[in-house]
Design a protein around this motif. Sequence first.
Motif, PDB file in Angstrom:
ATOM      1  N   GLU A   7       0.860  -1.194   0.000  1.00 55.52           N
ATOM      2  CA  GLU A   7       0.000   0.000   0.000  1.00 55.52           C
ATOM      3  C   GLU A   7       0.888   1.234   0.000  1.00 55.52           C
ATOM      4  O   GLU A   7       1.954   1.229   0.598  1.00 55.52           O
ATOM      5  N   ALA A   8       0.431   2.290  -0.680  1.00 54.28           N
ATOM      6  CA  ALA A   8       1.197   3.526  -0.694  1.00 54.28           C
ATOM      7  C   ALA A   8       1.122   4.154   0.682  1.00 54.28           C
ATOM      8  O   ALA A   8       0.110   4.103   1.360  1.00 54.28           O
ATOM      9  N   GLY A   9       2.227   4.767   1.073  1.00 51.93           N
ATOM     10  CA  GLY A   9       2.267   5.416   2.378  1.00 51.93           C
ATOM     11  C   GLY A   9       1.736   6.827   2.310  1.00 51.93           C
ATOM     12  O   GLY A   9       1.173   7.266   1.310  1.00 51.93           O
ATOM     13  N   VAL A  10       1.937   7.550   3.379  1.00 54.91           N
ATOM     14  CA  VAL A  10       1.558   8.956   3.434  1.00 54.91           C
ATOM     15  C   VAL A  10       2.558   9.753   2.607  1.00 54.91           C
ATOM     16  O   VAL A  10       3.772   9.601   2.788  1.00 54.91           O
ATOM     17  N   THR A  11       2.078  10.545   1.699  1.00 50.97           N
ATOM     18  CA  THR A  11       2.971  11.334   0.866  1.00 50.97           C
ATOM     19  C   THR A  11       2.756  12.820   1.125  1.00 50.97           C
ATOM     20  O   THR A  11       1.625  13.267   1.320  1.00 50.97           O
TER      21      THR A  11
ATOM     22  N   ILE B 163      -2.861   7.741   3.691  1.00 54.02           N
ATOM     23  CA  ILE B 163      -3.086   6.391   3.188  1.00 54.02           C
ATOM     24  C   ILE B 163      -4.573   6.247   2.870  1.00 54.02           C
ATOM     25  O   ILE B 163      -5.432   6.690   3.653  1.00 54.02           O
ATOM     26  N   SER B 164      -4.857   5.642   1.738  1.00 52.38           N
ATOM     27  CA  SER B 164      -6.242   5.502   1.313  1.00 52.38           C
ATOM     28  C   SER B 164      -7.071   4.780   2.370  1.00 52.38           C
ATOM     29  O   SER B 164      -6.665   3.740   2.898  1.00 52.38           O
TER      30      SER B 164
ATOM     31  N   CYS C  51       2.999  15.119   8.250  1.00 48.61           N
ATOM     32  CA  CYS C  51       1.606  14.704   8.186  1.00 48.61           C
ATOM     33  C   CYS C  51       1.553  13.229   8.548  1.00 48.61           C
ATOM     34  O   CYS C  51       2.490  12.469   8.259  1.00 48.61           O
ATOM     35  N   ALA C  52       0.497  12.828   9.195  1.00 48.62           N
ATOM     36  CA  ALA C  52       0.326  11.423   9.554  1.00 48.62           C
ATOM     37  C   ALA C  52      -1.135  11.051   9.376  1.00 48.62           C
ATOM     38  O   ALA C  52      -2.025  11.911   9.411  1.00 48.62           O
ATOM     39  N   SER C  53      -1.386   9.766   9.185  1.00 53.57           N
ATOM     40  CA  SER C  53      -2.767   9.307   9.108  1.00 53.57           C
ATOM     41  C   SER C  53      -2.905   7.999   9.864  1.00 53.57           C
ATOM     42  O   SER C  53      -1.913   7.307  10.136  1.00 53.57           O
TER      43      SER C  53
ATOM     44  N   LEU D 163       0.089   5.703  14.128  1.00 57.68           N
ATOM     45  CA  LEU D 163       0.181   6.777  13.153  1.00 57.68           C
ATOM     46  C   LEU D 163       1.163   6.393  12.062  1.00 57.68           C
ATOM     47  O   LEU D 163       2.231   5.873  12.342  1.00 57.68           O
ATOM     48  N   HIS D 164       0.804   6.680  10.825  1.00 62.03           N
ATOM     49  CA  HIS D 164       1.692   6.473   9.684  1.00 62.03           C
ATOM     50  C   HIS D 164       2.121   7.851   9.196  1.00 62.03           C
ATOM     51  O   HIS D 164       1.286   8.632   8.746  1.00 62.03           O
ATOM     52  N   PHE D 165       3.387   8.125   9.296  1.00 60.44           N
ATOM     53  CA  PHE D 165       3.898   9.450   8.968  1.00 60.44           C
ATOM     54  C   PHE D 165       4.430   9.524   7.552  1.00 60.44           C
ATOM     55  O   PHE D 165       4.992   8.555   7.024  1.00 60.44           O
TER      56      PHE D 165
END
Lengths: 109, 119
Positions: free
Chosen positions: B1-5, B26-27, B92-94, B108-110
């Motif tokens: 999966e693509a990370g946070v960009t 992330i989606s 940014c994180a999600s 959190l995914h940064f």
Amino acid sequence: LAKTTQPISMDSYEGQEVNITCSHNNIATNDYITWYQQFPSQGPRFIIQGYKTKVTNEVASLFIPADRKSSTLSLPRVSLSDTAVYYCLVVYSGYALNFGKGTSLLVTP
Amino acid sequence: EAGVTQFPSHSVIEKGQTVTLRCDPISGHDNLYWYRRVMGKEIKFLLHFVKESKQDESGMPNNRFLAERTGGTYSTLKVQPAELEDSGVYFCASSQEEVTASSYNSPLHFGNGTRLTVT
């Protein structure tokens, strides 16, 4: 918010086990203990999270005593690529408000 | 999966100018957060979105900062006008939606951050 205290820096040789202890004396009942790793020019990366006792994953182990006033992140057999800053956070509502200064770990040959 | 960009990775602007930072979470992650580290300081929380709504913006330093998340997907953080003390790295994180407050909290995914330099 629970305040955390951890060593500013640590040095280790490759192949050794590294233990980083974090103090969080005023941790609340619903708080979780979470550790993040950060390399230069990157964002923090989640390592492990726990509430009490011991948690282990493929990267590290987290030891939390019964009173939960401290926790220890254990990295088995570190390599040079484990050189990073490690943050201990006490988290309640899913996001951390205070990263603290973290512990800078330097692994040398 | 693509990370946070995050975009851009680095921005250099003059005092008084405007800069807009973008974050693509992330989606599927409803929760989006902005943090920043100013020179020599710790990483500090700025604000938290749940979908398109601001859940907590207690960390926003002043009204020169405006965060939006129209449609609940990507987010922007605008600084207008920029001041010298705004220089730092903006992260940014999600995270996925929380299960419950008493159970496991989504980590959190940064993203790798945007380095902002105001001269």
